[in-house]
Scaffold this active site. Structure first.
Site, PDB file in Angstrom:
ATOM      1  N   LYS A   1       0.842  -1.194   0.000  1.00 48.66           N
ATOM      2  CA  LYS A   1       0.000   0.000   0.000  1.00 48.66           C
ATOM      3  C   LYS A   1       0.876   1.242   0.000  1.00 48.66           C
ATOM      4  O   LYS A   1       1.570   1.535   0.967  1.00 48.66           O
ATOM      5  CB  LYS A   1      -0.898   0.046   1.238  1.00 48.66           C
ATOM      6  CG  LYS A   1      -1.905   1.176   1.114  1.00 48.66           C
ATOM      7  CD  LYS A   1      -2.511   1.581   2.442  1.00 48.66           C
ATOM      8  CE  LYS A   1      -1.901   2.823   3.026  1.00 48.66           C
ATOM      9  NZ  LYS A   1      -2.084   4.055   2.239  1.00 48.66           N
TER      10      LYS A   1
ATOM     11  N   GLU B   1      10.399   1.501  10.104  1.00 48.08           N
ATOM     12  CA  GLU B   1      11.294   2.640   9.842  1.00 48.08           C
ATOM     13  C   GLU B   1      10.488   3.896  10.095  1.00 48.08           C
ATOM     14  O   GLU B   1       9.572   4.215   9.332  1.00 48.08           O
ATOM     15  CB  GLU B   1      11.774   2.602   8.384  1.00 48.08           C
ATOM     16  CG  GLU B   1      12.668   1.431   8.047  1.00 48.08           C
ATOM     17  CD  GLU B   1      13.946   1.445   8.839  1.00 48.08           C
ATOM     18  OE1 GLU B   1      14.354   2.518   9.322  1.00 48.08           O
ATOM     19  OE2 GLU B   1      14.535   0.367   8.998  1.00 48.08           O
TER      20      GLU B   1
ATOM     21  N   GLU C   1       9.029  15.956  15.408  1.00 49.84           N
ATOM     22  CA  GLU C   1       9.366  15.971  13.981  1.00 49.84           C
ATOM     23  C   GLU C   1       8.436  16.943  13.250  1.00 49.84           C
ATOM     24  O   GLU C   1       7.216  16.800  13.318  1.00 49.84           O
ATOM     25  CB  GLU C   1       9.193  14.560  13.411  1.00 49.84           C
ATOM     26  CG  GLU C   1       9.719  14.427  12.013  1.00 49.84           C
ATOM     27  CD  GLU C   1       9.456  13.042  11.426  1.00 49.84           C
ATOM     28  OE1 GLU C   1       8.396  12.468  11.670  1.00 49.84           O
ATOM     29  OE2 GLU C   1      10.347  12.543  10.702  1.00 49.84           O
TER      30      GLU C   1
ATOM     31  N   CYS D   1      13.086  11.800   5.999  1.00 45.96           N
ATOM     32  CA  CYS D   1      13.241  11.401   7.397  1.00 45.96           C
ATOM     33  C   CYS D   1      14.668  11.644   7.885  1.00 45.96           C
ATOM     34  O   CYS D   1      14.902  11.745   9.082  1.00 45.96           O
ATOM     35  CB  CYS D   1      12.869   9.937   7.564  1.00 45.96           C
ATOM     36  SG  CYS D   1      13.779   8.864   6.443  1.00 45.96           S
TER      37      CYS D   1
ATOM     38  N   THR E   1       1.916   5.993  13.836  1.00 43.83           N
ATOM     39  CA  THR E   1       1.365   4.877  13.051  1.00 43.83           C
ATOM     40  C   THR E   1       2.137   3.594  13.349  1.00 43.83           C
ATOM     41  O   THR E   1       1.546   2.513  13.471  1.00 43.83           O
ATOM     42  CB  THR E   1       1.442   5.183  11.534  1.00 43.83           C
ATOM     43  OG1 THR E   1       1.055   6.521  11.303  1.00 43.83           O
ATOM     44  CG2 THR E   1       0.568   4.256  10.732  1.00 43.83           C
TER      45      THR E   1
END
Ligand code: NDP
Length: 479
Positions: A172, A247, A383, A281, A229
């Site tokens: 996905k 990750e 973040e 990231c 998540t």
């Protein structure tokens, strides 16, 4: 363009018949739609992946690898088309998509296709008594869930090792950036990938992503995305004993010592701060500068930041494109407000950018530099994932290391020094999965990749990624 799911070798509409808007963030306009799939589509995808598994996993290695190499070749052939799609979906400068994202996607496939042909396992002799040999075999159906910031690059980073290891896949992509994965599904058909080996289900994370993670026949999950998540996925997968690689996010320190190569440190720090609008990231979002160099560094860094052209991603000179969505732009702008309320001084940027013409409704934000904050404030802890960096001085090496480690994340760090001993000493004390010394984003695909602390668990890259999609067995034979 209307996007379709790729299930059992066919491009098909979602079972529900429902679609979501696909928005071009540089224009702020709908330019197509994507399936709003749900668990019914995931069930079909998992069934087809499970049916294809015995065929794909038993296929001779070279044959499997040749199909993946063919897909890589087709990506190179369609470089321009894929780069345009990536830029339209995500807002990144076309130049960046052409030079980094798409070439890296074909490199991922090539690397894992060829690496899979060189895997060897070990045997251990127990003198006069027994011989042990170890096998590694593909696990089964893998679930691969990828984010929006480097769409095809990270999508292939997951599916390439899974397919090369012999797993079949239900994948996905982020619903914000579905187009390159859709074009990729067409390339898989053209390359002759057998039906069901790769299935791509488009739609929302809480419906499609969650259904993939929950499905009992998906026994291994590779996820790249946000830490929140990631926690939810871990909570769902752990009681089912699924193998998991996460990750996650980063809040990476960029340490500049006074003995650095100044020009290199400034020019690479501009890239590590603002490439892809700061939506990588691995961006170094906390710049820490030794006090004796602080004023000189700020002056040059701010001057160079102001020179960056924020503009239409299709223009050759654009260095900072659009943020991925209106919601994300508002999140980034709200962090700039937060920084001000925490006592931060905006020394450059800080505002939304309004462009004219095609991009007049796009989601653009100025590259922003904030000073005057300590490491404990939310701006330096959370973040932001946009073109926003903080900058602060340090006095000693120990203080720099403490600041660098004073965060829940531990993905990457960058160190600028010409002192070799210091480079080693500091690298070993920073808790991050990857440390760059006098460089940034240099990646050798053979090396393990992943974060420490809240930046994730498991390692991708190199042999680790191939092994991740296999299960290990030892056979002990009495002599
Ligand atoms: P999200 O965590 O929001 O989403 C990542 C993917 O997971 C998307 O496809 C998303 O779908 C899906 N998803 C959302 N909810 C669920 C769920 N309950 N179950 C399963 N899947 C779900 O991250 P972003 O897409 O916003 O990506 C940005 C984040 O990714 C940043 O935090 C960044 O640091 C991190 N990242 C980490 C990297 C690394 O290597 N460590 C590399 C690149 C990014 P949907 O889009 O529909 O919500």
């Amino acid at each position: 363009m209307n996007i379709l799911n790729y299930i059992n070798g066919q491009l098909i509409a979602p079972v529900s018949g429902q679609y979501l808007d696909n928005i071009n963030p540089a224009e702020g306009k709908v330019y197509g739609n994507i399936p709003d799939s749900d668990s019914a589509d995931v069930t079909k995808a998992v069934e087809s992946a499970a049916a294809a598994f015995p065929i794909w996993s038993a296929m001779p290695l070279t044959k499997r690898a040749n199909i993946l190499l063919k897909i890589a070749e087709l990506i190179d052939r369609d470089l321009d088309k894929l780069a345009l799609a990536e830029s339209a979906d995500q807002g990144k400068p076309l130049k960046l998509a052409k030079s980094v994202d798409i070439p890296r996607a074909s490199a991922n496939l090539r690397f894992y296709a060829t690496a899979s042909m060189h895997v060897s396992t070990e045997s251990h002799l127990m003198e006069g008594e027994a011989i042990n040999y170890t096998t590694q075999t593909p696990i089964g159906v893998a679930g691969c869930i990828s984010p929006w910031n480097l769409p095809l690059y990270l999508f292939t980073w997951k599916i390439a090792p899974a397919l090369a290891a012999g797993c079949t896949v239900v994948a996905k992509p982020s619903e914000l950036t579905p187009m390159t994965a859709f074009l990729f599904s067409k390339l898989c058909i053209e390359a002759g990938l057998p039906a069901g080996v790769l299935n791509i289900v488009h739609g929302l994370g809480n419906k499609v992503g969650q259904a993939i993670v929950e499905h009992p026949e998906v026994s291994v999950i590779s996820f790249t995305g946000g830490t929140v998540t990631g926690k939810r996925i871990a909570a769902t997968a752990a009681p089912m004993f699924k193998k998991l690689s996460l990750e996650l996010g980063g809040k990476n320190p960029n340490l500049i010592f006074a003995d650095c190569d100044f020009d290199q440190a400034v020019s690479t720090s501009i890239q590590s701060s603002f490439s892809n609008q700061g939506e990588i990231c691995l961006c170094g979002s906390r710049i820490l500068v030794e006090r004796s160099l602080y004023n000189k560094f700020i002056a040059e860094f701010v001057k160079r930041t102001k020179e960056l052209i924020v503009g239409d991603p299709l223009e050759e000179n654009t260095r900072v494109g659009a943020l991925v969505s209106e919601a994300h732009m508002n999140k980034v702008l709200s962090y700039i407000e937060l920084a001000k309320s925490e006592g931060g001084e905006i020394i450059c940027g800080g505002k939304q950018v309004s462009l004219s013409g095609r991009c007049e409704n796009g989601y653009f934000v100025e590259p922003t530099v904030i000073a005057g904050l300590d490491q404990t404030c939310r701006t330096n802890q959370e973040e932001i994932f946009g073109p926003v960096v903080t900058i602060m001085p340090f006095d000693t090496e120990e203080e720099a290391i403490n600041y660098a480690n004073s965060n829940a994340y531990g993905l990457s760090a960058t160190i600028w020094t010409e002192n070799l001993k210091r480079a080693h000493r500091v690298s070993h004390q920073i808790k991050s999965g990857i440390i760059w010394v006098n460089c940034w984003l240099l990646r050798d695909l053979r090396t393990p990749f992943g974060g420490m602390k809240q930046s994730g668990v498991g390692r991708e890259g190199g042999w680790e990624a191939l092994q991740f999609f296999t299960e290990t067995k030892n056979v002990c034979i009495k002599l």
